[in-house]
Design an enzyme around this catalytic site. Sequence first.
Site, PDB file in Angstrom:
ATOM      1  N   LYS A 260       0.747  -1.184  -0.060  1.00  0.00           N
ATOM      2  CA  LYS A 260      -0.076  -0.137   0.074  1.00  0.00           C
ATOM      3  C   LYS A 260       0.859   1.122  -0.074  1.00  0.00           C
ATOM      4  O   LYS A 260       1.994   1.275   0.193  1.00  0.00           O
ATOM      5  CB  LYS A 260      -1.012  -0.070   1.057  1.00  0.00           C
ATOM      6  CG  LYS A 260      -2.057  -1.216   1.233  1.00  0.00           C
ATOM      7  CD  LYS A 260      -2.868  -1.072   2.316  1.00  0.00           C
ATOM      8  CE  LYS A 260      -3.969  -2.213   2.230  1.00  0.00           C
ATOM      9  NZ  LYS A 260      -5.049  -1.931   3.222  1.00  0.00           N
TER      10      LYS A 260
ATOM     11  N   TYR B 243     -12.647  -2.037  -3.900  1.00  0.00           N
ATOM     12  CA  TYR B 243     -13.047  -2.232  -2.474  1.00  0.00           C
ATOM     13  C   TYR B 243     -14.425  -2.027  -2.360  1.00  0.00           C
ATOM     14  O   TYR B 243     -14.903  -1.613  -1.196  1.00  0.00           O
ATOM     15  CB  TYR B 243     -12.322  -1.186  -1.336  1.00  0.00           C
ATOM     16  CG  TYR B 243     -11.046  -1.456  -1.009  1.00  0.00           C
ATOM     17  CD1 TYR B 243     -10.765  -2.629   0.041  1.00  0.00           C
ATOM     18  CD2 TYR B 243      -9.761  -0.812  -1.144  1.00  0.00           C
ATOM     19  CE1 TYR B 243      -9.581  -3.018   0.509  1.00  0.00           C
ATOM     20  CE2 TYR B 243      -8.569  -1.232  -0.520  1.00  0.00           C
ATOM     21  CZ  TYR B 243      -8.406  -2.161   0.254  1.00  0.00           C
ATOM     22  OH  TYR B 243      -7.082  -2.297   0.626  1.00  0.00           O
TER      23      TYR B 243
ATOM     24  N   ASN C  43      -2.022   0.558   6.790  1.00  0.00           N
ATOM     25  CA  ASN C  43      -1.392  -0.908   7.217  1.00  0.00           C
ATOM     26  C   ASN C  43      -0.469  -1.685   6.339  1.00  0.00           C
ATOM     27  O   ASN C  43      -0.599  -2.891   6.505  1.00  0.00           O
ATOM     28  CB  ASN C  43      -2.703  -1.678   7.781  1.00  0.00           C
ATOM     29  CG  ASN C  43      -3.715  -2.177   7.051  1.00  0.00           C
ATOM     30  OD1 ASN C  43      -3.571  -1.713   5.393  1.00  0.00           O
ATOM     31  ND2 ASN C  43      -4.575  -2.947   7.066  1.00  0.00           N
TER      32      ASN C  43
HETATM   33  P1  ATP Z   1      -7.167  -5.663   3.213  1.00  0.00           P
HETATM   34  O1  ATP Z   1      -8.563  -5.973   2.457  1.00  0.00           O
HETATM   35  O2  ATP Z   1      -6.803  -4.318   2.770  1.00  0.00           O
HETATM   36  O3  ATP Z   1      -6.282  -6.921   2.963  1.00  0.00           O
HETATM   37  P2  ATP Z   1      -8.431  -6.506   5.649  1.00  0.00           P
HETATM   38  O4  ATP Z   1      -8.935  -7.617   4.825  1.00  0.00           O
HETATM   39  O5  ATP Z   1      -7.292  -7.112   6.723  1.00  0.00           O
HETATM   40  O6  ATP Z   1      -7.412  -5.616   4.886  1.00  0.00           O
HETATM   41  P3  ATP Z   1     -10.678  -5.193   5.568  1.00  0.00           P
HETATM   42  O7  ATP Z   1     -11.733  -5.254   6.940  1.00  0.00           O
HETATM   43  O8  ATP Z   1     -10.846  -5.711   4.367  1.00  0.00           O
HETATM   44  O9  ATP Z   1      -9.274  -5.572   6.196  1.00  0.00           O
HETATM   45  O10 ATP Z   1     -10.442  -3.689   5.447  1.00  0.00           O
HETATM   46  C1  ATP Z   1      -9.922  -2.843   4.361  1.00  0.00           C
HETATM   47  C2  ATP Z   1      -8.998  -2.030   4.655  1.00  0.00           C
HETATM   48  O11 ATP Z   1      -9.730  -1.013   5.252  1.00  0.00           O
HETATM   49  C3  ATP Z   1      -8.029  -2.066   5.754  1.00  0.00           C
HETATM   50  O12 ATP Z   1      -6.835  -2.977   5.420  1.00  0.00           O
HETATM   51  C4  ATP Z   1      -7.753  -1.104   6.369  1.00  0.00           C
HETATM   52  O13 ATP Z   1      -6.848   0.006   5.508  1.00  0.00           O
HETATM   53  C5  ATP Z   1      -9.085  -0.124   6.140  1.00  0.00           C
HETATM   54  N1  ATP Z   1      -9.767  -0.264   7.438  1.00  0.00           N
HETATM   55  C6  ATP Z   1     -10.554  -1.345   7.846  1.00  0.00           C
HETATM   56  N2  ATP Z   1     -11.389  -1.015   8.960  1.00  0.00           N
HETATM   57  C7  ATP Z   1     -10.943   0.204   9.360  1.00  0.00           C
HETATM   58  C8  ATP Z   1     -11.397   1.374  10.182  1.00  0.00           C
HETATM   59  N3  ATP Z   1     -12.256   0.833  11.028  1.00  0.00           N
HETATM   60  N4  ATP Z   1     -10.860   2.534  10.092  1.00  0.00           N
HETATM   61  C9  ATP Z   1     -10.185   2.893   9.100  1.00  0.00           C
HETATM   62  N5  ATP Z   1      -9.725   2.038   8.056  1.00  0.00           N
HETATM   63  C10 ATP Z   1     -10.243   0.755   8.006  1.00  0.00           C
END
Ligand code: ATP
Length: 138
Positions: free
Chosen positions: A9, A49, A112
């Site tokens: 990212k 997304y 992240n």
């Molecule tokens: P990714 O899909 O990016 O691999 P993930 O599957 O671990 O991450 P998801 O729940 O799919 O997590 O969330 C997608 C992304 O949205 C997260 O990686 C993070 O960057 C962001 N995100 C998730 N929850 C929050 C939140 N509560 N506040 C801000 N950003 C968030």
Amino acid sequence: MERTLAIIKPDAVERNLIGKISERIESKEFKIAAMKKVALSKNQAENFYHVHRERPFFNDLTTYMISGPVVLMVLEKENAIVGWRELMGATNPADATEGTIRKDFAINLEKNSAHGSDSPETAAFEISFFFSQTEIFS
Ligand code: ATP
Ligand code: MG
């Protein structure tokens, strides 16, 4: 063999972590079957997304994902989907296990450092979203 989509990212690309993250991937015996550095458009980030469209963090997330270039990768290994998510660690770096990418490199829950597909269906969608079959090398 299974394939998953990985993204380094913007926060990690900006801090010159492409090499360190790729090294962890290769040292765990993943094959990097495809790799490219791109700047996503807002529209691409929103479509990528789309499952989070109704979430309160959707606009912040998609704005962050276009704040700088990202590195897209297709990773190949047995159980690549779960294996890559284990290597990344928990979504929130505060909850991530010692030695994971997010524990070591992530800035916060949003910034992240890495993305990974979360199921075979998601992986198929996400890989074809960014790569054609001729760009992937097993
Ligand atoms: P990714 O899909 O990016 O691999 P993930 O599957 O671990 O991450 P998801 O729940 O799919 O997590 O969330 C997608 C992304 O949205 C997260 O990686 C993070 O960057 C962001 N995100 C998730 N929850 C929050 C939140 N509560 N506040 C801000 N950003 C968030
Ligand atoms: Mg996710």
